[in-house]
Every structure is written in C-alpha cells, then in structure tokens.
Scaffold this motif. Sequence first.
Motif, PDB file in Angstrom:
ATOM      1  N   ARG A   1       0.839  -1.193   0.000  1.00  0.00           N
ATOM      2  CA  ARG A   1       0.000   0.000   0.000  1.00  0.00           C
ATOM      3  C   ARG A   1       0.882   1.253   0.000  1.00  0.00           C
ATOM      4  NH1 ARG A   1      -1.900   3.012   4.005  1.00  0.00           N
ATOM      5  NH2 ARG A   1      -1.134   1.629   5.631  1.00  0.00           N
ATOM      6  N   ARG A   2       2.005   1.152   0.706  1.00  0.00           N
ATOM      7  CA  ARG A   2       2.928   2.275   0.761  1.00  0.00           C
ATOM      8  C   ARG A   2       3.949   2.160  -0.348  1.00  0.00           C
ATOM      9  NH1 ARG A   2      -0.350   4.985   3.847  1.00  0.00           N
ATOM     10  NH2 ARG A   2      -0.317   4.433   6.019  1.00  0.00           N
TER      11      ARG A   2
ATOM     12  N   TYR B   1      -9.918  -4.848   5.215  1.00  0.00           N
ATOM     13  CA  TYR B   1      -9.812  -4.004   6.411  1.00  0.00           C
ATOM     14  C   TYR B   1     -10.616  -4.504   7.603  1.00  0.00           C
ATOM     15  CZ  TYR B   1      -7.792  -0.891   3.010  1.00  0.00           C
ATOM     16  OH  TYR B   1      -6.982  -0.374   2.034  1.00  0.00           O
TER      17      TYR B   1
ATOM     18  N   SER C   1      -2.505  -1.108  15.080  1.00  0.00           N
ATOM     19  CA  SER C   1      -2.065   0.185  14.547  1.00  0.00           C
ATOM     20  C   SER C   1      -1.032   0.868  15.443  1.00  0.00           C
ATOM     21  CB  SER C   1      -3.275   1.102  14.346  1.00  0.00           C
ATOM     22  OG  SER C   1      -3.946   1.300  15.570  1.00  0.00           O
TER      23      SER C   1
ATOM     24  N   ARG D   1     -13.138  11.233   7.733  1.00  0.00           N
ATOM     25  CA  ARG D   1     -13.299   9.863   8.228  1.00  0.00           C
ATOM     26  C   ARG D   1     -14.718   9.386   7.960  1.00  0.00           C
ATOM     27  NH1 ARG D   1      -8.810   6.921   9.221  1.00  0.00           N
ATOM     28  NH2 ARG D   1      -7.437   7.834  10.772  1.00  0.00           N
TER      29      ARG D   1
ATOM     30  N   GLU E   1      -6.382  14.338  14.437  1.00  0.00           N
ATOM     31  CA  GLU E   1      -5.866  13.121  15.081  1.00  0.00           C
ATOM     32  C   GLU E   1      -4.346  13.149  15.159  1.00  0.00           C
ATOM     33  OE1 GLU E   1      -7.008   9.652  12.828  1.00  0.00           O
ATOM     34  OE2 GLU E   1      -8.944  10.507  12.287  1.00  0.00           O
TER      35      GLU E   1
ATOM     36  N   ALA F   1      -1.066   8.456  12.414  1.00  0.00           N
ATOM     37  CA  ALA F   1      -1.301   7.054  12.794  1.00  0.00           C
ATOM     38  C   ALA F   1      -1.412   6.196  11.555  1.00  0.00           C
ATOM     39  CB  ALA F   1      -2.586   6.944  13.608  1.00  0.00           C
ATOM     40  N   GLY F   2      -1.234   4.899  11.741  1.00  0.00           N
ATOM     41  CA  GLY F   2      -1.357   4.003  10.601  1.00  0.00           C
ATOM     42  C   GLY F   2      -1.547   2.571  11.022  1.00  0.00           C
ATOM     43  N   ILE F   3      -2.094   1.790  10.101  1.00  0.00           N
ATOM     44  CA  ILE F   3      -2.333   0.384  10.397  1.00  0.00           C
ATOM     45  C   ILE F   3      -1.045  -0.429  10.216  1.00  0.00           C
ATOM     46  CG2 ILE F   3      -4.793   0.428   9.910  1.00  0.00           C
ATOM     47  CD1 ILE F   3      -4.289  -0.519   7.094  1.00  0.00           C
TER      48      ILE F   3
ATOM     49  N   GLU G   1       2.750  10.738   6.269  1.00  0.00           N
ATOM     50  CA  GLU G   1       1.612  11.616   6.585  1.00  0.00           C
ATOM     51  C   GLU G   1       2.050  13.042   6.909  1.00  0.00           C
ATOM     52  OE1 GLU G   1      -1.050   9.895   9.490  1.00  0.00           O
ATOM     53  OE2 GLU G   1      -1.641   8.296   8.104  1.00  0.00           O
TER      54      GLU G   1
ATOM     55  N   GLN H   1      -3.061  -1.006  19.805  1.00  0.00           N
ATOM     56  CA  GLN H   1      -2.417   0.185  19.246  1.00  0.00           C
ATOM     57  C   GLN H   1      -1.222   0.536  20.118  1.00  0.00           C
ATOM     58  OE1 GLN H   1      -4.175   4.408  19.011  1.00  0.00           O
ATOM     59  NE2 GLN H   1      -3.955   3.886  16.852  1.00  0.00           N
TER      60      GLN H   1
ATOM     61  N   GLU I   1      -4.797   8.751  -0.228  1.00  0.00           N
ATOM     62  CA  GLU I   1      -5.063   9.427   1.045  1.00  0.00           C
ATOM     63  C   GLU I   1      -5.084  10.944   0.836  1.00  0.00           C
ATOM     64  OE1 GLU I   1      -3.343   6.796   4.709  1.00  0.00           O
ATOM     65  OE2 GLU I   1      -1.843   7.759   3.481  1.00  0.00           O
TER      66      GLU I   1
ATOM     67  N   SER J   1      -7.496   8.208  21.303  1.00  0.00           N
ATOM     68  CA  SER J   1      -6.033   8.070  21.245  1.00  0.00           C
ATOM     69  C   SER J   1      -5.363   9.429  21.117  1.00  0.00           C
ATOM     70  CB  SER J   1      -5.632   7.174  20.078  1.00  0.00           C
ATOM     71  OG  SER J   1      -6.173   7.680  18.861  1.00  0.00           O
TER      72      SER J   1
HETATM   73  N1  LIG Z   1      -9.876   1.292   7.724  1.00  0.00           N
HETATM   74  C1  LIG Z   1     -10.023   1.321   6.368  1.00  0.00           C
HETATM   75  N2  LIG Z   1     -11.186   0.888   5.856  1.00  0.00           N
HETATM   76  C2  LIG Z   1     -11.392   0.902   4.525  1.00  0.00           C
HETATM   77  O1  LIG Z   1     -12.439   0.489   4.050  1.00  0.00           O
HETATM   78  C3  LIG Z   1     -10.334   1.420   3.707  1.00  0.00           C
HETATM   79  N3  LIG Z   1     -10.246   1.576   2.396  1.00  0.00           N
HETATM   80  C4  LIG Z   1      -9.042   2.072   2.136  1.00  0.00           C
HETATM   81  N4  LIG Z   1      -8.357   2.233   3.282  1.00  0.00           N
HETATM   82  C5  LIG Z   1      -6.977   2.706   3.311  1.00  0.00           C
HETATM   83  O2  LIG Z   1      -6.221   2.193   4.407  1.00  0.00           O
HETATM   84  C6  LIG Z   1      -5.266   3.143   4.779  1.00  0.00           C
HETATM   85  C7  LIG Z   1      -5.406   3.438   6.257  1.00  0.00           C
HETATM   86  O3  LIG Z   1      -4.541   4.492   6.609  1.00  0.00           O
HETATM   87  P1  LIG Z   1      -3.550   4.416   7.845  1.00  0.00           P
HETATM   88  O4  LIG Z   1      -2.627   3.252   7.706  1.00  0.00           O
HETATM   89  O5  LIG Z   1      -2.926   5.768   7.950  1.00  0.00           O
HETATM   90  O6  LIG Z   1      -4.447   4.110   9.091  1.00  0.00           O
HETATM   91  P2  LIG Z   1      -5.492   5.094   9.750  1.00  0.00           P
HETATM   92  O7  LIG Z   1      -6.708   5.180   8.907  1.00  0.00           O
HETATM   93  O8  LIG Z   1      -4.831   6.396  10.071  1.00  0.00           O
HETATM   94  O9  LIG Z   1      -5.951   4.403  11.106  1.00  0.00           O
HETATM   95  C8  LIG Z   1      -5.161   4.341  12.276  1.00  0.00           C
HETATM   96  O10 LIG Z   1      -5.263   5.486  13.097  1.00  0.00           O
HETATM   97  C9  LIG Z   1      -6.549   5.701  13.702  1.00  0.00           C
HETATM   98  C10 LIG Z   1      -6.417   6.929  14.592  1.00  0.00           C
HETATM   99  O11 LIG Z   1      -5.563   6.667  15.693  1.00  0.00           O
HETATM  100  C11 LIG Z   1      -7.010   4.513  14.487  1.00  0.00           C
HETATM  101  O12 LIG Z   1      -8.322   4.749  14.939  1.00  0.00           O
HETATM  102  C12 LIG Z   1      -6.991   3.299  13.619  1.00  0.00           C
HETATM  103  O13 LIG Z   1      -7.304   2.184  14.427  1.00  0.00           O
HETATM  104  C13 LIG Z   1      -5.603   3.114  13.056  1.00  0.00           C
HETATM  105  O14 LIG Z   1      -5.567   1.995  12.198  1.00  0.00           O
HETATM  106  C14 LIG Z   1      -5.484   4.381   3.940  1.00  0.00           C
HETATM  107  O15 LIG Z   1      -4.591   4.363   2.861  1.00  0.00           O
HETATM  108  C15 LIG Z   1      -6.909   4.203   3.487  1.00  0.00           C
HETATM  109  O16 LIG Z   1      -7.172   4.854   2.290  1.00  0.00           O
HETATM  110  C16 LIG Z   1      -9.157   1.844   4.270  1.00  0.00           C
HETATM  111  N5  LIG Z   1      -8.982   1.801   5.603  1.00  0.00           N
END
Ligand SMILES: Nc1nc(=O)c2ncn([C@@H]3O[C@H](COP(=O)(O)OP(=O)(O)O[C@H]4O[C@H](CO)[C@@H](O)[C@H](O)[C@H]4O)[C@@H](O)[C@H]3O)c2[nH]1
Length: 254
Positions: free
Chosen positions: A21-22, A58, A83, A103, A135, A138-140, A158, A185, A207, A234
Amino acid sequence: MSKKLVGFSINAIVSCFVPNRRGSFRNQLINATAPQRNRSMENVSKVWLGPLPEDSPYVKPFRLYYVQNGVEKNWDLLKVHDSVAIILYNTTRQKLVLVRQFRPAVYHGVITSAQGNFDNVDLKSFPPSIGVTLELCAGIVDKSKSWIEIAREEVVEECGYDVPVERIEEVMVYRSGVGSSGAKQAMYYCEVTDADRVTSGGGVEDEIIEVVDLSLDEARRMIQKGAVNNSPPSCLMGLMWFFANKAPNCATSA
Ligand SMILES: Nc1nc(=O)c2ncn([C@@H]3O[C@H](COP(=O)(O)OP(=O)(O)O[C@H]4O[C@H](CO)[C@@H](O)[C@H](O)[C@H]4O)[C@@H](O)[C@H]3O)c2[nH]1
Ligand SMILES: [Mg+2]
C-alpha cells in the motif's frame, strides 16, 4: 504477533490485505508533487451504504464462542488491523503536529446520532466537514516490519518528517474497541525539527491528509471539558500524556 485466531490465520488475513500500500520513499517524493495533492477532502458529492464484501482487506466480522461458569456464551467481533499512533512535537516551532482527515466512519456516526439512520443523506444538511477529524499521525500495521519502523514510515508519509527510529520513543500500548475488535495500538512520541522536514506530507496513494501545526494553547483547549470535537480518544490521550510528561514548563517534577 500471534499467528492463529479463531480458526483463521492472522497471516492469511494480512496477506490478503492490499500489498505494498505504501510506495518507496522515492515514490512518495514523486507523489508529493503530483497534481492530485490539490484534491479537497471535503469534496464529497454522494454517499450511500452497501453490504460488507467477505474479502474486505480491512474488516472481518465473526463470532467467538466460549464457556464461562459452565454457560456457553458468544460475542460478535470484528478483526481489524492493529495500529501505531505518534505524538509529534516540532521543537523548532514549538507546535504539536496533528493530521486532519475525512473519516467515513465518523461521518456515518455523526449522521446516525443526529437522524437515527443513514438514509437519503442530504449533503447540505450534513456537509462532509462534520466527518473531518483532528488526530495523531497514525497508521495500520499491515506489513511485516517492526512496529517502530511502521511508525517511522507513517511520520514521513503523513507529516513529511524523516526521522530515524532511534528518535522515536514508545509511550504506551493499549487495546481499542474492547467491545468489538480488541485491536492493539502502540503509541509513540517523537520530537522533530524543521530540518527533518523532507516533504509536505499528506499521505500516500489516494489518502488526503492535511498536516496541522497546533500551538500548545490550542492543544490544551482540545482537552478541556466540553471541547472534544470528533477527535479519537487516542489523540486526546496522547495530548494529555504530552502535557503530563513533555510539554515545556509543564513536566511534573519528581
Ligand atoms: N480502515 C479502512 N477501511 C477501509 O475500508 C479502507 N479503504 C481504504 N483504506 C486505506 O487504508 C489506509 C489506512 O490508513 P492508515 O494506515 O494511515 O491508518 P489510519 O486510517 O490512520 O488508522 C489508524 O489510526 C486511527 C487513529 O488513531 C485509528 O483509529 C486506527 O485504528 C488506526 O488503524 C489508507 O490508505 C486508506 O485509504 C481503508 N482503511
Ligand atoms: Mg493514518
């Protein structure tokens, strides 16, 4: 990371998640200058709901059964990614560095709280801005790298600060969604300077992330009674930890 959970392998789930993804750091620099950087996170023109496909990369719903005091019980769960989240403090500017994002889950939550359902959403009554959050970066955890390396990558992707992992400090590890996912997390703290800035940040691929420099007064206001506005726990906890432990003139004395 544990490998097996209720009949399906976490590795199998992870491996079906979108690979790579990255992009590489070089690609991120190229992406950072691409025209799509100008897209607006609030330019949402249509919203609707649909069923969750079984192969969602996801979210995976399932039911866990257990016997407690001789009584069989069950709990409906969601498998989601673990995450990382990073409290970033720019010491050159004396600003906390946060991110703003649209979001969909928050947008849905705000609307269903207001009108009880998500039917025929009127975008004029419910503009996309109500789903924008402030926020921590953060990332998964969706690749087989160390958590701190994933945190380092999120900081550069980010927020645009390129720092070595040695400058990232672990703060705490906790579980979110205790009723639904129990996902882990890890929270980190990292001080950055303007000299560490290599791009304007903004995320990768599709993103749309805005980097926000927050003064300490602005951050303090965010955690005052009644001031919370869409930010996740968080982020609020990270700010409180910063004020308790790191903020200039605020550190607790022994
Ligand atoms: N979740 C999801 N569902 C989809 O359907 C979905 N469809 C596409 N994506 C892509 O996944 C990536 C997720 O981005 P990140 O790795 O930066 O993660 P975050 O969304 O920032 O989430 C983190 O930070 C949050 C705040 O602390 C916490 O709540 C979460 O638990 C924590 O994981 C983006 O490229 C997004 O385009 C989905 N992502
Ligand atoms: Mg993120």
